[in-house]
Design a protein around this motif. Structure first.
Motif, short mmCIF file in Angstrom:
data_model
loop_
_atom_site.label_atom_id
_atom_site.label_comp_id
_atom_site.label_asym_id
_atom_site.label_seq_id
_atom_site.Cartn_x
_atom_site.Cartn_y
_atom_site.Cartn_z
N LEU B 728 0.87 -1.17 0.00
CA LEU B 728 0.00 0.00 0.00
C LEU B 728 0.91 1.22 0.00
O LEU B 728 1.57 1.52 0.99
CB LEU B 728 -0.91 -0.01 1.23
CG LEU B 728 -1.75 1.24 1.47
CD1 LEU B 728 -2.69 1.48 0.30
CD2 LEU B 728 -2.55 1.09 2.76
N ASP B 729 0.95 1.91 -1.13
CA ASP B 729 1.80 3.07 -1.28
C ASP B 729 0.98 4.30 -0.93
O ASP B 729 0.14 4.75 -1.72
CB ASP B 729 2.31 3.14 -2.72
CG ASP B 729 3.41 4.19 -2.88
OD1 ASP B 729 3.40 5.18 -2.12
OD2 ASP B 729 4.25 4.01 -3.76
N LEU B 735 -2.40 0.55 -4.33
CA LEU B 735 -2.32 -0.72 -3.61
C LEU B 735 -2.09 -1.83 -4.62
O LEU B 735 -2.83 -1.94 -5.61
CB LEU B 735 -3.62 -0.99 -2.83
CG LEU B 735 -3.74 -2.37 -2.19
CD1 LEU B 735 -2.71 -2.54 -1.08
CD2 LEU B 735 -5.15 -2.60 -1.65
N ARG B 736 -1.07 -2.61 -4.38
CA ARG B 736 -0.79 -3.76 -5.24
C ARG B 736 -1.06 -5.02 -4.44
O ARG B 736 -0.38 -5.30 -3.44
CB ARG B 736 0.67 -3.73 -5.71
CG ARG B 736 1.02 -4.87 -6.65
CD ARG B 736 2.48 -4.82 -7.03
NE ARG B 736 2.80 -3.61 -7.79
CZ ARG B 736 2.66 -3.50 -9.11
NH1 ARG B 736 2.19 -4.53 -9.81
NH2 ARG B 736 2.98 -2.38 -9.73
N CYS B 737 -2.04 -5.77 -4.86
CA CYS B 737 -2.41 -6.97 -4.12
C CYS B 737 -3.31 -7.82 -4.99
O CYS B 737 -3.79 -7.37 -6.03
CB CYS B 737 -3.13 -6.60 -2.83
SG CYS B 737 -4.75 -5.93 -3.09
N PRO B 738 -3.55 -9.07 -4.57
CA PRO B 738 -4.49 -9.89 -5.32
C PRO B 738 -5.90 -9.31 -5.24
O PRO B 738 -6.22 -8.57 -4.31
CB PRO B 738 -4.42 -11.25 -4.62
CG PRO B 738 -3.14 -11.24 -3.88
CD PRO B 738 -2.90 -9.82 -3.49
N PRO B 739 -6.74 -9.66 -6.18
CA PRO B 739 -8.09 -9.10 -6.19
C PRO B 739 -8.96 -9.77 -5.14
O PRO B 739 -8.67 -10.86 -4.65
CB PRO B 739 -8.59 -9.40 -7.61
CG PRO B 739 -7.87 -10.65 -7.98
CD PRO B 739 -6.51 -10.56 -7.33
N TYR B 849 -2.87 -7.03 -8.73
CA TYR B 849 -3.33 -5.89 -9.51
C TYR B 849 -2.93 -4.61 -8.80
O TYR B 849 -2.74 -4.59 -7.59
CB TYR B 849 -4.84 -5.93 -9.71
CG TYR B 849 -5.31 -7.09 -10.55
CD1 TYR B 849 -5.66 -8.30 -9.97
CD2 TYR B 849 -5.40 -6.96 -11.93
CE1 TYR B 849 -6.08 -9.36 -10.74
CE2 TYR B 849 -5.82 -8.02 -12.71
CZ TYR B 849 -6.16 -9.22 -12.11
OH TYR B 849 -6.58 -10.27 -12.88
N LEU B 850 -2.84 -3.58 -9.59
CA LEU B 850 -2.53 -2.27 -9.04
C LEU B 850 -3.81 -1.46 -8.95
O LEU B 850 -4.45 -1.17 -9.95
CB LEU B 850 -1.51 -1.55 -9.93
CG LEU B 850 -1.03 -0.21 -9.40
CD1 LEU B 850 -0.21 -0.41 -8.13
CD2 LEU B 850 -0.21 0.52 -10.46
N TYR B 851 -4.18 -1.12 -7.72
CA TYR B 851 -5.39 -0.34 -7.50
C TYR B 851 -5.01 1.11 -7.25
O TYR B 851 -4.04 1.40 -6.56
CB TYR B 851 -6.17 -0.86 -6.29
CG TYR B 851 -6.68 -2.25 -6.45
CD1 TYR B 851 -5.91 -3.35 -6.06
CD2 TYR B 851 -7.94 -2.49 -7.01
CE1 TYR B 851 -6.38 -4.64 -6.22
CE2 TYR B 851 -8.42 -3.78 -7.16
CZ TYR B 851 -7.62 -4.85 -6.77
OH TYR B 851 -8.10 -6.12 -6.93
#
Lengths: 462, 853
Positions: B728-729, B735-739, B849-851
């Motif tokens: 989480l930037d 946020l880069r994490c699985p969906p 994924y990148l949110y």
């Protein structure tokens, strides 16, 4: 101690109450503040127990007078009934005293109706305190009318004191234990449906929770009735369980107002006389469960129940006020004498709303192996969830309305935010919240209900 | 009782039953209102009529000089009492002596007697004042008071009558403790006062005795003055007797056994007194008296008591603190302050807390997940289990001493440690102690096997044969097949092409042979001709992603194709090593720098404060709820972040500003399962790179982003461990994490929620997490879904588990949450503590994924 108390003159009238078993009540007294002689005891009720009396008449009189001391300067609202509670360790007794305004011998004075129990019964009595107080308050309302009209108050007070003594006697042996063993309930069956129909169990528990944990279980088989009673008591707090009663095998128990769950037996012909008035005076709406024919019916929610209760109370008190003589004071005559109000005897209705909370719980708890503690642990999770949701709901309404200062208009948002979109789920959580904050139903739903009542009355008059 | 329905004034507008005026109608004071405030009754109104702002404790005394009077309130802030009339209420609650017991001189006796009066407890109210009180009456003793008695009471005053009555037992218990403390101090002070009085009396007696003798000697006969002196002496002696009896009574209290010594001393003093009265005066007696007087002067200077001393109303009575020993008085105040705090607030919160505490105590198996207050139990089994995991590290350290190798080796060990968890899951839901011991032994055996396998892998470094390489690859494949959790693969496409390929290459090679792969990766950097090999690897790496979802037969083809390429690469690597020794020296420098950074990181971790976990106060809960509420409203990907935490995937919050990062950590820590007694699974701020071992215990990490060599290292570690973590930037709001898909967390964290306050949202979260815990408990202990039909029927078990979760209404992502929580429950159930000897480590090959906001 008798020597320390001056003898009463004239002697205090006394009524011996016959009870089948050892009664935990030592005595009950009616005292008043005589403007000339000070505190005086007018009447004593004492259970006629098999053993010796623990208190002499002099001691009873002394205690009753003692509780009335300090009330000479009482300045309460008109018609108020104040409750005082004493634990006199020096005497080894607890005293519950209801102080109210009365009129004796043509003078306004302060009166006290007291119940005396041994101090050793404190933990037994406390869960039942609210029940006793509410019932005594109502008989005091009727008693004040008797005094106002110059009738004998003692017989009126006896009509409630004796049943309360009988209630406390029955609770000593047949109260539901504080901790219910799951093995004694239907939740210990290998599979749902072993001892009762699945839908019946779901409806029973769901309605039980929707009526604030207040239910009456009726049947012909005492073992079956008690099994259902214990099952429903699993969903109560320990204090509420101590305010619940199993059925007696001989069927001698009658319905008692104020208990949470109580088991009752039908007579030998298979019929059950419905105690309309007593059920209506219950502080919460009640679920009626018949284990013989597997039916579950429930009373309307709290705000409607309160309305019907108060309306009947007003009718009863009004009839008493208009009674021409003491002979008209019986309950049957009271109902007939009141022409302007016809009570609706069909106060029980089918369970209308489905829920997902209880349904999921029942489906899932039977997936766990019986005989171990797994189901008990899972039940504790379920109860914890209900209590936390109830507190969250209450807090939500407090935030929305600033603790009642503004009307509540966000029911839809509440359902969405707290995951209570199913009507039955909302009813269950609202019922639990009602026990935390009395009057919550009236606050949330009362306005719309009032509007509908007004419209109905308008149509009737038209 | 203004708010009580029984006394609320009934308005005629609500009277539907009596629409017209009737002379015979029932007066309002004899009836009940049909509606309470016309259906707008405020359930909170009952507590708003009081003239005081909140509950408080009042200590009052029935003074023999001025009557009932308040002494002090707790809390002492005058604003708490407001306009409430303390004097009037003191009169109200103390207007009757509830002790109803005789003290002082009982009839028929010439000597005073102390009655140790039991405390009385009274609940009463004043409806006019809107106040209700639990009143605790107690009696203290004062030598200067009438009948030696000072009646006091302590009252807990509240506007809520139900609160007083419902909490009666608890209030009674707490106030009894405070009362006992006061009375203990009072008995001590009273005994001391008696002792001083006795010394005064004895001194006075000796003085009077001398004067009497002097009178006789001077005149030779009894004079009027001599007779008066004799009478005074007799009175003094009577007083001495009375006070000694009082001292005996006060010291004979059953719980004060220490006073028995004083009692014996008092008894010992009696014979000399009696003897003295019978003996004639002689010089030896005078000398003896002088000795006694001198001995008393050393501790207390006795005072001469005047003959006509009498009580008067102008005398100042002792204060409560003086009546009791100061230490006892202060201790009592502390107790009462604690009582006031514990009963502060609405009854519904107090009552619900009590119910919650009772229910949570029945959930030993699961309460560690999200409940804040509980005691950990460190069983012996868990301690024994932790020992084998230490052994395998010794040979590695002796063999190479290289940190990177250690990291690689740890990866292998982590994979092996998944076996015990899986195996224990296949067993019955409950097992006996012997079974647990057996499983522990099996785990140790597995650990040993893993160690042996790792040693074998390391030995391969000395061998250049392609067949050995192929063998290692098959071992890795076999190990991976035992993992029940789906594999993970980072498929981020926004990275730079070359680093991405290198990362993928590293991934594949590590799977085949961890240590060899790592070395190969390092050697590829400085050689230009190897760039073409990277391109070749890229072509090969396209196949594994698709093959993982294909048939097993295709996977076999992949293995065959991989083997020649790996062999060629290794051959070239070997040649490079032999011909370029300078490059090797550079590699060693890299290792040294890494070692230094490791040491620095360790020291940084050692001083990190534990500010989470343990018992959360009301304010902390409110703050946590407030932070979480802000988070879900500001970040639309909040559900994805929470899903990571609940499924055991470490979430790293990356940012430049420490304050911002810490706020986000505060917003999310309540979603971390198994937070720990001291919150050891949360690292709120880290300014140095973390290692793979840190991911075993940290589930929520606040990480500093810095533009510096250290920052580069941090980014490097993030890239290395991207398969294990979500990022989480907070600077870039990404946020880069699985969906995540489903409704479970939607109900938990809906950004459109209308919940207004953090404390309310915290309650909501608590309820939802309770529900989630129940489902995990059900999944863990549901007997039939975990029993295999036969030894080789693992697929059937997996299928049943999946179907079970689907039937509960959970999506694939939500099932991972349930399975993770279930794994934690199993570990806690078997080992007693999930912290000791629990190196369980899991990762998923799932697309991230990148949110963005």
């Amino acid at each position: 101690m008798s020597s320390a108390c001056p003898p009463q003159s004239p002697a205090v009238a006394k009524t011996e109450v016959l009870v089948d078993d050892c009664c935990p009540v030592l005595a009950a007294t009616f005292a008043y503040w005589d403007n000339i002689l000070g505190p005086r005891v007018r009447h004593i009720w004492a259970p006629k127990s098999q053993g010796l009396l623990l208190l002499s008449d002099g001691e009873v009189t002394f205690l009753a007078n003692h509780t009335l001391n300090g009330e000479i300067l009482r300045s309460a609202e008109s018609g108020a009934v104040d409750v005082k509670f004493f634990v006199l360790a020096e005497k080894g007794v607890i005293i519950v005293s209801l102080i109210f305004d009365g009129e004796l011998k043509g003078d306004k004075n302060t009166c006290a109706l007291s119940i005396i129990l041994p101090q050793s019964e404190l933990s037994f009595y406390l869960p039942l305190h609210a029940v006793c107080v509410e019932r005594l308050k109502h008989v005091i309302r009727k008693g004040r009318i008797c005094m106002q009209k110059g009738y004998n108050i003692i017989s009126m007070l006896s009509s409630e004191i004796v049943p309360i003594m009988e209630l406390l006697t029955s609770m000593k042996k047949h109260s539901v234990p504080e901790e219910v063993d799951l093995k004694d309930t239907v939740l210990n069956d290998d599979d749902i449906g072993d001892s009762c129909h699945e839908d019946f169990l779901h409806k029973a528990i769901s309605s039980h929770l929707q009526t604030c944990g207040c239910s009456m279980v009726v049947g012909s088989n005492p073992e079956k009735v008690n099994k259902i009673v214990l099952t429903l008591c699993l969903f109560l707090t320990p204090a509420e369980r101590k305010c619940s009663r199993l059925c007696h095998p001989d069927g001698s128990f009658k319905y008692d107002t104020g208990l949470f769950v109580q088991g009752l037996l039908k007579d030998s012909t298979g019929s059950f006389v419905f105690p309309y008035r007593q059920v209506l005076y219950s502080p919460y709406p009640t679920t009626h469960i018949d284990v013989d024919i597997n039916t579950v019916k429930q009373m309307p929610p709290c705000h409607e129940h309160t309305y019907h209760q108060r309306r009947y109370m007003r009718a009863e008190l009004s009839a008493l006020w208009k009674a021409a003589s003491e002979d008209d004071f019986s309950s049957d005559n009271l109902i007939n004498a009141q022409d302007s109000y016809t009570p609706d005897l069909n106060i029980f209705q089918d369970v209308m709303h489905k829920d997902t909370l209880v349904k999921s719980f029942i489906d899932e708890v039977f997936l766990l192996k019986p005989g171990l503690s797994l189901r008990s642990v899972y039940l504790s999770h379920f109860l914890l969830l209900l209590h936390r949701k109830a507190l969250t709901l209450l807090r939500y309404i407090e935030d929305e309305t600033q603790k009642g200062k503004k009307p509540f208009r966000s029911l839809r948002n509440l359902k969405t935010d707290l995951d209570l979109t199913v009507e039955g789920d909302l009813n269950i959580i609202m019922a639990m919240a009602e026990k935390l904050r009395a009057g919550l139903h009236s606050f949330v739903f009362g306005k719309s209900f009032l509007t509908s009542v007004q419209e109905r009355d308008l149509l009737i008059n038209f | 009782m203004i708010g009580s329905p029984d006394v609320v004034a009934f308005t005629k507008e609500d009277d539907f039953g009596d629409s017209f005026s009737d002379p015979l109608s029932l007066p309002d004071e004899f009836s009940v209102p049909l509606f309470t405030h016309a259906a707008n009754a405020n359930p909170w109104t009952k507590t708003s009529y009081a003239k005081f702002s909140k509950d408080f404790i009042l200590i009052s005394e029935f003074s023999e000089q001025v009557g009932p009077q308040p002494l002090l309130t707790i809390p002492s802030d005058p604003k708490v009492c407001g306009t409430f009339d303390l004097n009037y209420f003191s009169l109200r609650i103390m207007s009757v002596d509830y002790q109803a017991s005789f003290v002082g001189h009982p009839p028929g006796s010439n000597y005073p007697k102390l009655n140790f009066v039991e405390d009385s407890k009274v609940v009463l109210g004043d409806s006019k004042e809107g106040a209700f009180a639990y009143v605790h009456h107690l009696t203290l003793y004062d030598l200067e008071a009438r009948g030696f008695v000072r009646p006091f009471c302590m009252a807990y005053i509240s506007a809520d009558e139900r609160k007083i009555m419902q909490q009666f037992q608890e209030l009674s218990s707490e106030f009894s403790k405070a009362s006992e403390c006061l009375k203990s101090g009072n008995r001590k002070a009273f005994a001391n006062e008696l002792e001083k009085k006795l010394k005064d009396l004895e001194y006075t007696r000796s003085v009077l005795h001398k004067e009497t003798e002097l009178q006789k000697m001077n005149n030779g006969c009894y004079s009027t003055q001599a007779i008066e002196k004799a009478n005074e002496l007799a009175n003094v002696e009577k007083s001495i007797y009375e006070h000694k009896d009082l001292l005996r009574q006060i010291t004979s209290y059953p719980s004060r056994r220490k006073r028995d010594v004083d009692f014996v001393q008092c008894e010992a003093e009696k014979p000399p007194v009696m003897d003295e009265t019978l003996k004639d005066t002689n010089p030896s007696d005078s000398a003896e008296n002088t000795v006694e007087t001198e001995s008393r002067k050393s501790s207390y200077t006795p005072q001469l008591i005047k003959a006509k001393s009498a009580k008067c109303f102008d005398k100042r009575l002792k204060t409560l603190e003086e009546l009791c020993d100061t230490s006892f008085f202060l201790q009592t105040l502390e107790q009462l302050n604690a009582v006031e705090k514990s009963f502060r607030g609405d009854l519904c919160f107090i009552y619900t807390s009590q119910i919650d505490r009772a229910l949570v105590s029945k959930q030993r198996v699961t309460s560690f997940l999200f409940e804040a207050e509980h005691d950990w139990e460190d069983g012996g089994a868990s301690k024994n289990f932790s020992i084998p995991s230490n052994n395998p590290t010794i040979p590695i350290l002796n063999f190479s001493g290289e940190p990177l190798s250690l990291d690689s080796y740890t990866t292998c060990i982590d994979v092996d440690h998944l076996k015990p968890g899986v195996e224990s899951g296949e067993g019955p839901p409950e097992s006996s102690t012997s079974d647990i011991t057996q499983e522990t032994s099996e785990a140790a055996d597995t650990e040993t096997k893993g160690s042996f396998s790792s040693d074998k892998s390391i030995e391969a470094l000395g061998s250049v044969s392609p067949s050995s390489l192929q063998t290692n690859f098959f071992d890795g494949l076999e190990r991976r097949s035992k993992i029940s959790i789906p594999s993970y693969s980072d498929n981020a496409s926004s990275s730079i092409a070359v680093p991405h390929r290198r990362s993928d290459g590293n991934l594949v090679q590590m799977d085949a042979a961890c240590c060899i792969g790592q070395d190969g990766f390092i050697f590829e950097d400085p050689l230009p001709e190897l760039a073409q090999e990277c391109c070749g690897d890229t072509v090969v790496n396209q196949e594994p992603l698709s093959l993982l979802h294909g048939d097993p037969a295709l996977q076999m083809d992949y293995i065959l194709e991989e083997s020649p390429n790996m062999g060629l690469t290794f051959s070239e690597l070997n040649t490079s090593v032999l011909s370029e020794e300078v490059a090797k020296i550079n590699i060693e420098d890299v290792f040294d720098r890494t070692s230094f950074m490791s040491i620095s990181t360790s020291s940084d971790r050692a001083v990190s404060p534990f500010t989470y976990g343990s018992a959360l106060t009301v304010k902390q809960k409110k703050k946590a709820g407030h932070s979480a509420l802000r988070f879900i409203r500001q970040y639309p990907f909040a559900q994805q972040a929470i899903s990571c935490l609940l499924s055991g995937r470490t979430l790293v919050i990356l940012g430049v500003d420490e304050g911002t990062v810490r706020k986000l950590v505060n917003a999310l820590f309540i979603f971390v399962p198994n937070l720990g007694k001291y919150g050891e699974t949360v690292q709120p701020w880290l300014s140095t790179p973390f290692q793979l071992t840190d991911l075993q215990r940290w589930k929520l990490i606040g990480l500093q982003r810095a533009v510096s060599p250290a920052g580069s290292s941090i980014l490097h570690s993030l890239n290395r461990y991207s398969r294990y973590i979500s990022i989480l930037d907070c600077d870039n709001k990404t946020l880069r994490c699985p969906p995540y898909k489903g409704t479970l967390i939607s109900h938990l964290a809906d950004h459109r929620t209308q919940i207004k306050r953090g404390s309310t949202y915290f309650l909501h979260i608590q309820g939802m997490l309770t529900q989630l815990t129940a489902k995990a408990f059900l999944y863990t202990f549901c007997h039939h879904i975990h029993l295999p039909m036969d030894i080789n029927d693992q697929g059937s078990v997996t299928s049943r588990r999946t179907n079970f979760l689907l039937q509960l209404g959970y999506t694939v992502e939500e099932s991972k949450i349930i399975q993770y929580l279930s794994e934690l429950i199993k570990q806690h159930y078997i080992h007693g503590s999930a912290k000791v000897g629990n190196p369980s480590f899991s990762f998923n090959y799932t697309t991230s994924y990148l949110y963005k906001i």
